[in-house]
Scaffold this motif. Structure first.
Motif, PDB file in Angstrom:
ATOM      1  N   GLU A 232      31.625  53.714  33.197  1.00  0.00           N
ATOM      2  CA  GLU A 232      31.411  52.326  32.777  1.00  0.00           C
ATOM      3  C   GLU A 232      32.716  51.532  32.766  1.00  0.00           C
ATOM      4  O   GLU A 232      32.743  50.364  33.152  1.00  0.00           O
ATOM      5  CB  GLU A 232      30.780  52.283  31.391  1.00  0.00           C
ATOM      6  N   THR A 233      33.795  52.165  32.324  1.00  0.00           N
ATOM      7  CA  THR A 233      35.080  51.480  32.264  1.00  0.00           C
ATOM      8  C   THR A 233      35.580  51.156  33.668  1.00  0.00           C
ATOM      9  O   THR A 233      36.103  50.061  33.909  1.00  0.00           O
ATOM     10  CB  THR A 233      36.112  52.333  31.498  1.00  0.00           C
ATOM     11  N   ALA A 234      35.415  52.071  34.600  1.00  0.00           N
ATOM     12  CA  ALA A 234      35.810  51.808  35.985  1.00  0.00           C
ATOM     13  C   ALA A 234      34.983  50.666  36.575  1.00  0.00           C
ATOM     14  O   ALA A 234      35.525  49.791  37.259  1.00  0.00           O
ATOM     15  CB  ALA A 234      35.654  53.075  36.823  1.00  0.00           C
ATOM     16  N   ASP A 235      33.681  50.652  36.283  1.00  0.00           N
ATOM     17  CA  ASP A 235      32.816  49.563  36.763  1.00  0.00           C
ATOM     18  C   ASP A 235      33.235  48.230  36.151  1.00  0.00           C
ATOM     19  O   ASP A 235      33.281  47.205  36.842  1.00  0.00           O
ATOM     20  CB  ASP A 235      31.347  49.843  36.432  1.00  0.00           C
ATOM     21  N   LEU A 236      33.528  48.234  34.850  1.00  0.00           N
ATOM     22  CA  LEU A 236      33.947  47.008  34.172  1.00  0.00           C
ATOM     23  C   LEU A 236      35.259  46.485  34.750  1.00  0.00           C
ATOM     24  O   LEU A 236      35.407  45.296  35.018  1.00  0.00           O
ATOM     25  CB  LEU A 236      34.094  47.255  32.672  1.00  0.00           C
ATOM     26  N   ALA A 237      36.215  47.380  34.968  1.00  0.00           N
ATOM     27  CA  ALA A 237      37.505  46.964  35.533  1.00  0.00           C
ATOM     28  C   ALA A 237      37.322  46.386  36.939  1.00  0.00           C
ATOM     29  O   ALA A 237      37.937  45.371  37.288  1.00  0.00           O
ATOM     30  CB  ALA A 237      38.474  48.142  35.560  1.00  0.00           C
ATOM     31  N   ALA A 238      36.458  46.991  37.743  1.00  0.00           N
ATOM     32  CA  ALA A 238      36.206  46.486  39.101  1.00  0.00           C
ATOM     33  C   ALA A 238      35.528  45.121  39.058  1.00  0.00           C
ATOM     34  O   ALA A 238      35.871  44.222  39.838  1.00  0.00           O
ATOM     35  CB  ALA A 238      35.342  47.481  39.879  1.00  0.00           C
ATOM     36  N   THR A 239      34.599  44.943  38.139  1.00  0.00           N
ATOM     37  CA  THR A 239      33.920  43.650  38.001  1.00  0.00           C
ATOM     38  C   THR A 239      34.903  42.579  37.555  1.00  0.00           C
ATOM     39  O   THR A 239      34.886  41.451  38.069  1.00  0.00           O
ATOM     40  CB  THR A 239      32.765  43.754  36.986  1.00  0.00           C
ATOM     41  N   MET A 240      35.764  42.918  36.611  1.00  0.00           N
ATOM     42  CA  MET A 240      36.770  41.958  36.151  1.00  0.00           C
ATOM     43  C   MET A 240      37.709  41.567  37.282  1.00  0.00           C
ATOM     44  O   MET A 240      38.030  40.394  37.453  1.00  0.00           O
ATOM     45  CB  MET A 240      37.568  42.541  34.986  1.00  0.00           C
ATOM     46  N   GLU A 241      38.145  42.541  38.038  1.00  0.00           N
ATOM     47  CA  GLU A 241      39.054  42.258  39.145  1.00  0.00           C
ATOM     48  C   GLU A 241      38.406  41.326  40.164  1.00  0.00           C
ATOM     49  O   GLU A 241      39.030  40.399  40.673  1.00  0.00           O
ATOM     50  CB  GLU A 241      39.482  43.562  39.813  1.00  0.00           C
ATOM     51  N   ALA A 242      37.117  41.567  40.435  1.00  0.00           N
ATOM     52  CA  ALA A 242      36.419  40.750  41.421  1.00  0.00           C
ATOM     53  C   ALA A 242      36.135  39.332  40.914  1.00  0.00           C
ATOM     54  O   ALA A 242      36.071  38.392  41.699  1.00  0.00           O
ATOM     55  CB  ALA A 242      35.106  41.425  41.807  1.00  0.00           C
ATOM     56  N   SER A 243      36.008  39.172  39.593  1.00  0.00           N
ATOM     57  CA  SER A 243      35.597  37.864  39.071  1.00  0.00           C
ATOM     58  C   SER A 243      36.735  37.002  38.549  1.00  0.00           C
ATOM     59  O   SER A 243      36.534  35.817  38.293  1.00  0.00           O
ATOM     60  CB  SER A 243      34.577  38.060  37.949  1.00  0.00           C
TER      61      SER A 243
ATOM     62  N   PHE B  21      39.166  35.350  27.373  1.00  0.00           N
ATOM     63  CA  PHE B  21      38.135  36.328  27.693  1.00  0.00           C
ATOM     64  C   PHE B  21      38.732  37.564  28.362  1.00  0.00           C
ATOM     65  O   PHE B  21      38.475  38.694  27.950  1.00  0.00           O
ATOM     66  CB  PHE B  21      37.080  35.698  28.603  1.00  0.00           C
ATOM     67  N   TYR B  22      39.517  37.354  29.403  1.00  0.00           N
ATOM     68  CA  TYR B  22      40.063  38.501  30.131  1.00  0.00           C
ATOM     69  C   TYR B  22      41.096  39.254  29.299  1.00  0.00           C
ATOM     70  O   TYR B  22      41.191  40.472  29.384  1.00  0.00           O
ATOM     71  CB  TYR B  22      40.629  38.068  31.486  1.00  0.00           C
ATOM     72  N   ASP B  23      41.840  38.556  28.456  1.00  0.00           N
ATOM     73  CA  ASP B  23      42.799  39.231  27.586  1.00  0.00           C
ATOM     74  C   ASP B  23      42.087  40.208  26.660  1.00  0.00           C
ATOM     75  O   ASP B  23      42.465  41.373  26.554  1.00  0.00           O
ATOM     76  CB  ASP B  23      43.583  38.199  26.774  1.00  0.00           C
ATOM     77  N   LYS B  24      41.032  39.758  25.999  1.00  0.00           N
ATOM     78  CA  LYS B  24      40.278  40.629  25.081  1.00  0.00           C
ATOM     79  C   LYS B  24      39.563  41.742  25.834  1.00  0.00           C
ATOM     80  O   LYS B  24      39.497  42.876  25.372  1.00  0.00           O
ATOM     81  CB  LYS B  24      39.255  39.814  24.280  1.00  0.00           C
ATOM     82  N   THR B  25      39.029  41.446  26.999  1.00  0.00           N
ATOM     83  CA  THR B  25      38.315  42.460  27.766  1.00  0.00           C
ATOM     84  C   THR B  25      39.265  43.543  28.264  1.00  0.00           C
ATOM     85  O   THR B  25      38.954  44.735  28.215  1.00  0.00           O
ATOM     86  CB  THR B  25      37.559  41.817  28.939  1.00  0.00           C
ATOM     87  N   VAL B  26      40.449  43.149  28.709  1.00  0.00           N
ATOM     88  CA  VAL B  26      41.441  44.133  29.158  1.00  0.00           C
ATOM     89  C   VAL B  26      41.877  45.010  27.985  1.00  0.00           C
ATOM     90  O   VAL B  26      42.051  46.218  28.134  1.00  0.00           O
ATOM     91  CB  VAL B  26      42.650  43.424  29.821  1.00  0.00           C
ATOM     92  N   GLN B  27      42.017  44.423  26.793  1.00  0.00           N
ATOM     93  CA  GLN B  27      42.349  45.221  25.611  1.00  0.00           C
ATOM     94  C   GLN B  27      41.249  46.246  25.334  1.00  0.00           C
ATOM     95  O   GLN B  27      41.538  47.409  25.020  1.00  0.00           O
ATOM     96  CB  GLN B  27      42.532  44.326  24.391  1.00  0.00           C
TER      97      GLN B  27
END
Length: 105
Positions: free
Chosen positions: A20-31, A60-66
Motif C-alpha cells: 500500500e505504501t509503494a502504491d501511495l508513493a507512486a500515486t503521489m509522484e504521478a499526481s 497535503f503532500y507534506d503531511k502525506t509524505v510524513q
C-alpha cells in the motif's frame, strides 16, 4: 477496553503496508505536478486560484509524505511487536514491555 489480535496479524498488516505504501508513493509522484494548475491568465482571480492550490497541495503532500515515512519506519518492526504481544498475552500481562525497543524508540 477490549483489544484482540489474532496470531500473526501484525506481520500480515506489515506486508500489506509495504504494498500500500509503494502504491501511495507512486500515486503521489504521478499526481504532484497536476495538483497545482498553471495560471490561465494574468488576472487576479487566476493568480489567486494558483496560489490557493499551491498552499493546499504543499500542506497535503507534506503531511502525506510524513505518513508514508511513518509507515516505512513501522513496517519492519510489526513482526517483533507481534511476538512481544503474543508473549505478553500468553502470560496474562496487560502490557507489551518490549514495544519501545521493537519500534526503535
Amino acid at each position: 477496553m477490549y483489544f484482540n489480535l489474532t496470531e500473526g496479524a501484525l506481520p500480515a498488516i506489515a506486508s500489506r503496508w509495504g504494498i500500500e505504501t509503494a502504491d501511495l508513493a507512486a500515486t503521489m509522484e504521478a499526481s504532484v505536478a497536476s495538483s497545482v494548475p498553471p495560471p490561465p491568465g494574468c488576472d487576479d482571480v487566476s493568480r489567486k486560484i494558483t496560489e490557493r492550490f499551491f498552499v493546499f497541495s504543499t500542506g497535503f503532500y507534506d503531511k502525506t509524505v510524513q505518513g508514508v515515512g511513518h509507515r516505512i519506519h513501522a513496517q519492519p518492526h510489526l513482526p517483533a511487536v507481534d511476538a512481544c504481544y503474543r508473549a505478553a498475552d500468553a502470560t496474562g500481562s496487560g502490557e507489551i514491555s518490549a514495544r519501545s525497543a521493537a519500534l526503535g524508540e
